[in-house]
Design an enzyme around this catalytic site. Structure first.
Site: not given
Lengths: 436, 436
Positions: A196, A219, A242, A264, A267, A332-333, A366, A420, A425
């Protein structure tokens, strides 16, 4: 193997890559019901605006929120400052300062070039006007995430930074989040969460202005809602779980590496932690350290789960092999715990953020070093980039030709247009050439 | 009104904006069958690779294509050069030169900053390794589109630029397209089109390498396939129908403006052409010019259809009102046919590409001026940008801290991690602080 805290692959590169590639598929599958529910909520917001927003907020988060108090007041903000710890405030201010410093370096100017015959070409670079930032509430209330999402927008020059975050049951918002938002330069804060809140940002309601872009983690409902409104507004990446890869040679410190892998792993149960090392001795030591250190950590269960399911130590023959693996996986890391980390930097083609040496552990990035912690996951560092000031600007090209300059090239434009089959044009050019 | 070539709204800003906003909804709706068919084709390519690719190509485009001849050879390329007109070759070379010139200015360097205590922070900017470019075939074979998609990738430094384009019935490819690809720096060309070609680029087959990003326009199947593979690979925007807004004061030349409006209108029946002017006299003149000029244009039927359905002339009281309208609508192309176009440039917040003055008609930008003609449509110029070198690079951050620098801030990182309940994050820092 079953009871080991982490599996170990010994000098089998193919097996290693196979294992790592399989980690790519650890995303949760989205249930059909979630998609249907999200679409229903979005439609509600589009059709009924605030009425629907308040209705869903009352059902899902807090029945204390109404149209009058949905926007956080100055007084609530002042109250939050009174509630937060002094030490936290000092830390978050330093983090904001460092993040601002790094992101200021990313700013680009509009530019133009002038050519012969009065030709002027260029590109205007402007901040987006309105940006919405989603901040998860409840247990995962991360003030660091507020800074990392809002500061690049503020540095880009976004006029209006709107934050939405689900209220607690009593209708309030975690004071740490409020204070972080204020420090990061957020302009307005609304007590709304879930699909929402994303709908309100994308379509606008009586209370919440329509924005140009929505960023921030959330989420599954939030992620699906972002995906659904993409096109009406821009969005940032939808982040996957992660992950960290540590590359270490025999100079690596097992104690530190084990700690970083677990930072890590804590997480969530889908997080992935991988060590690729040229040293079998280090591999064994790290495994022992994991077992030793995990005992004292509060999120022990999550860590053990994620290490056992999605963690691995791979022993390889050479540093080059380890680097090739990183480039293939695009973590990622990526920590380089090796003797000469800067020497390897040029060889790293694919990684979200790279941590060089023994004293740049991933949690430093981080929170506080300055580069963004919103990073491409699941191998997308091959083509996606860390969140940056670039994500909060748009560009417009501009073109000016003098009459002479146009007459000079007009015939060529006409030729191309005719090839073309686009005669209107061609007409737009030749009508100007005729009236010379 | 029914028979007029274009409607005219006289000094009613609300009505004007209402009309323009309604134009936003002129996208074709995607049929359920298309989505199902696209998913089926993509699955085929993923599971069976080349076998499926050849199968679909044989059914949909040409039965002359097989695994041996799917890749365009050097000989085919040489043959194409013999077939194209000299005048076309000259024009396309100038266009390529101008496009390269403009896009070279967009290149960014990697950068780093050093701070006190040995802190080093920076960002590596690297070209993507493999990029796929989709080029429509058949009647809509546009060599200009090859240049506009491939040159930014080449300038960015992409290693491997792969082009896919559907073969003609006889298994050949339009020589203009082949020559444009060669001039633009395309590395490999494959005779494949539709969703099957997008699938081949995204997943890889025995013949076609997996790429990191897919760009280029296409029909509904291509657009849906791109949407579907997004995440496996990056994609560019999904373009909507083309559009132009011309802003003119009494200095505007009706002849030119009418020609420019029709150059957009000829693209397809969904294209939109809008004139906003402070001069009623000009409005009337443009309408007459449209009627006069359209008669001699080969795509007359399309032009009349699109002008009647999605064209409008709006007369406003002031230039500011016209500019506000443009900012609200965020047109793909915006021509400023006014006395002092550069003065207004700073006020234009939302537009894909801006054409300044009487001698920068939109088709000049389509073909030859240098800025990209791949532009955000349907109002997305509020947050999207023209295709550029930026779209073919990825960034990685990097962080190096000295021991001293980490010890200095370690306490603050620990505090932030603890506030967020992430004790393993805190442990990664404090374990380094303990061993000091």
């Amino acid at each position: 193997m079953e009871n080991e805290i982490i599996s170990l692959i010994y000098k089998d590169t193919d097996e290693g890559i196979k294992y790592l590639s399989a980690l790519r598929d650890r995303e949760e599958s989205v249930q059909r019901e979630v998609i249907v529910r999200v679409e229903e909520i979005l439609k509600g917001i589009k059709d009924e605006g605030d009425d629907a927003l308040i209705k869903y907020t009352n059902i899902l988060d807090s029945d204390k929120v109404n149209k009058e108090n949905i926007c956080v007041t100055k007084e609530e903000l002042e109250e939050a400052y009174k509630q937060v710890e002094g030490e936290f405030l000092e830390a978050i201010k330093l983090a904001a300062k460092n993040i601002r410093f790094f992101h200021e370096k990313q700013k680009k100017n509009s530019w133009m070039v002038t050519k012969e015959d009065g030709v002027i070409l260029g590109q205007n670079i402007r901040a987006l006007e309105n940006v919405g930032i989603y901040v998860p509430g409840g247990t995962a209330a991360y003030p660091s995430s507020v800074l990392m999402n809002a500061i690049p927008a503020e540095v880009a020059g976004v006029d209006n930074i709107i934050m939405v975050t689900p209220p607690l049951k009593d209708g309030s918002i975690n004071p740490n989040i409020l204070v972080a938002a204020d420090i990061a330069g957020v302009d307005k804060i609304y007590k709304a969460g879930g699909a929402q809140a994303i709908g309100a940002l994308a379509f606008g309601t009586e209370s919440i202005e329509k924005v140009d872009k929505v960023v921030g983690p959330g989420n599954m409902y939030v992620a699906m809602a972002k995906k659904s409104v993409y096109g009406y507004v821009d969005i940032d990446m939808i982040a996957g779980p992660s992950e960290i890869m540590v590359i270490a040679d025999d100079s690596g410190k097992a104690e530190y590496i084990a700690a970083d892998l677990m930072s890590q792993a804590e997480h969530d149960r889908l997080a992935s932690a991988v060590l690729v090392t040229t040293s079998q001795k280090l591999a064994e030591k790290v495994r022992k350290e994991l077992e030793r250190q995990v005992k004292s950590l509060s999120r022990k269960d999550i860590i053990v789960d994620s290490l056992q399911n999605y963690g691995v130590i791979i022993v390889v023959d050479s540093l080059q092999e380890a680097i090739d693996m990183a480039n293939k996986i695009a973590p990622e890391h990526l920590e380089l715990c090796i003797k000469e980390p800067f020497r390897a930097l040029g060889d790293i083609k694919n990684a979200g953020s790279i941590f060089l040496g023994d004293y740049a552990p991933e949690p430093l990035g981080d929170y506080l070093a300055g580069p963004n912690h919103v990073l491409p996951t699941s191998g997308t560092a091959r083509f996606f980039s860390p969140l940056s000031v670039d994500d909060f600007v748009k560009k417009s090209s501009f073109i000016h030709y003098s009459k002479e300059a146009l007459l000079e090239v007009g015939g060529k434009v006409v030729k191309l247009a005719e090839t073309e089959g686009l005669t209107a044009h061609a007409n737009s050019i030749s009508i100007r050439m005729k009236s010379k």
